[in-house]
Scaffold this active site. Structure first.
Site, PDB file in Angstrom:
ATOM      1  CG  HIS A 202      -9.325  -6.109   0.896  1.00  0.00           C
ATOM      2  ND1 HIS A 202     -10.123  -7.375   1.057  1.00  0.00           N
ATOM      3  CD2 HIS A 202      -8.315  -5.693   0.400  1.00  0.00           C
ATOM      4  CE1 HIS A 202      -8.869  -7.795   1.464  1.00  0.00           C
ATOM      5  NE2 HIS A 202      -7.945  -6.908   1.623  1.00  0.00           N
TER       6      HIS A 202
ATOM      7  CD  GLU B 105      -3.104  -1.216   1.778  1.00  0.00           C
ATOM      8  OE1 GLU B 105      -2.430  -0.534   3.132  1.00  0.00           O
ATOM      9  OE2 GLU B 105      -3.924  -1.886   2.107  1.00  0.00           O
TER      10      GLU B 105
ATOM     11  CG  ASP C 232     -12.070  -9.579   1.730  1.00  0.00           C
ATOM     12  OD1 ASP C 232     -12.205  -8.904   0.869  1.00  0.00           O
ATOM     13  OD2 ASP C 232     -11.914  -9.260   2.863  1.00  0.00           O
TER      14      ASP C 232
ATOM     15  CD  GLU D 245      -4.083  -8.243   1.673  1.00  0.00           C
ATOM     16  OE1 GLU D 245      -5.144  -7.676   2.622  1.00  0.00           O
ATOM     17  OE2 GLU D 245      -2.823  -8.199   1.753  1.00  0.00           O
TER      18      GLU D 245
ATOM     19  CG  ASN E 171       0.291  -7.192  -1.808  1.00  0.00           C
ATOM     20  OD1 ASN E 171      -0.398  -8.219  -2.713  1.00  0.00           O
ATOM     21  ND2 ASN E 171      -0.743  -6.970  -0.527  1.00  0.00           N
TER      22      ASN E 171
END
Ligand code: XIL
Length: 372
Positions: A260, A183, A291, A289, A224
């Site tokens: 996400h 990030e 979801d 990651e 990432n």
């Protein structure tokens, strides 16, 4: 300030003092982990249980992973059994982050992360490392030291370097992909305004990759972030940053898209184009990651939209040439970071709170089956 570096493993019986050698790789003791059901292992999967995500992913040549919540792993037998049975890759949801590894300056706690690595080994799983450099979940002594001026820029750079060598060195040879930098760009496509940028300048990004490569030369090193699963200003900024890092011969090997998503935002259908442009720069790619959250309460349309969100990302990965892993950020709504971070949202995972299969689980399974 001179600090004696010690390793204190919470799950390790005796307090252990380990002096790091030149490679930063101490022979740290590993907490004992009871092997889980043999059904979780690839060999056994091929026998009777060819129906799991990991068996289907293996046929498709893909690592399928989950973030692991260590307290759930230690306290919930069904959770533990499902991690072993369904996935061939694991990521520490929290226990490899700086605040968890070094809550007290100079005292390294690798116990919980070592336990995860041992669990993965016992179950024939690969481990993704997460994460060496982030602006969040930093230890209080570090952020407070910087804020008060006790830690100046030169010392901060040295602390970061030591951290990368400590952590990547400790796990050397055991991690197939490391999220080295997490990030570092904001949603407008600018380098994120963090203590790292403020105190060390933009060169810190190349530095962490170089240090990580020295500490663990075989691991694939990733940059990432979230909101980079399609074509937008942030993903464009990453494209330019990676191009520059490659031109500068920085050892960067992978682009990680967290994934996400939220059904209320819709999905960018250009995930594959985005993956392909990073692969054209010579990188491998991964979804790290995934979801797909929703405004609560869940209902059938939302659950089917959610299945579509998972499918878009998984299909992009399967259609791309060098997309190597697809990791979900937890797999059951029983343990999810979403309700605690996004007010009024939840139900973001593949299984419900009772480990029941949602449409998203079926979609992932069918997509993997078609690919194999
Ligand atoms: C989250 C964890 O899931 C939570 O348990 C923790 O409290 C905060 O961090 N992007 C990342 C992850 O890279 O490390 C974050 O994990 C979720 C967003």
């Amino acid at each position: 300030m001179k600090v004696t570096r010690v390793v204190a493993g919470a799950a390790v019986a005796a307090a252990v003092l380990v002096s790091l050698n030149a490679t930063g790789a101490p022979a740290a003791p590993v907490a004992s982990v009871a092997p889980v059901a043999a059904a979780g292992q690839d060999a056994a999967v091929q026998g009777g249980n060819a129906d799991t995500l990991r068996a289907l992913a293996k046929r498709a040549g893909l690592k399928i992973g989950t973030a692991v919540d260590m307290s759930a792993l230690n306290n919930d037998a069904t959770y533990k059994d499902r991690v072993a049975a369904e996935f061939n890759s694991v990521t520490a949801e929290n226990v490899m982050k700086w605040s968890e590894i070094e809550p007290t300056r100079g005292v390294l706690n690798f116990g919980p992360a070592d336990q995860l690595v041992a669990f993965a080994k016992a179950n024939g799983q690969s481990v993704r490392g997460h994460t060496l450099l982030w602006h969040s979940q930093l230890p209080g002594w570090l952020t407070e030291g910087v804020a008060s001026g006790d830690i100046d820029s030169a010392e901060l750079r040295q602390l970061l370097k030591q951290h990368v060598f400590d952590v990547a060195g400790h796990f050397r040879g055991k991690i197939y992909q490391w999220d080295v930098a997490n990030e570092v760009i904001d949603d407008n496509g600018q380098l994120r305004d963090t203590i790292w940028l403020q105190k060390l300048g933009p060169g810190y990004i190349a530095d962490v990759f170089r240090w990580a490569h020295q500490a663990d030369p075989k691991a694939k090193l990733y940059i990432n972030d979230y909101n980079v699963e399609g074509l937008n200003a942030k993903a464009d900024a990453y494209y330019e940053l990676v191009k520059q890092l490659k031109a500068d011969r920085v050892p960067i090997h992978g682009f990680g898209m967290q994934g996400h998503l939220g059904v209320q935002f819709g999905f960018d259908g250009r995930a594959l184009q985005n993956v392909q442009r990073f692969e054209a720069l010579g990188l491998e790619t991964s979804f790290t990651e995934v979801d797909v959250r929703m405004l609560m309460p869940a209902d059938n349309p939302k659950l089917h939209a959610q299945a579509n969100g998972y499918s878009i990302l998984l299909r992009a990965c399967l259609l791309a040439k060098k997309c190597t892993s697809f990791t979900v950020w937890g797999f059951t709504d029983k343990y999810s970071w979403v309700p605690g971070f996004f007010t009024g949202q939840g139900a973001a995972n593949l299984l419900d709170e009772n480990f029941g299969q949602k449409p998203a689980y079926q979609a992932v399974k069918e997509t993997l089956a078609l690919a194999g």
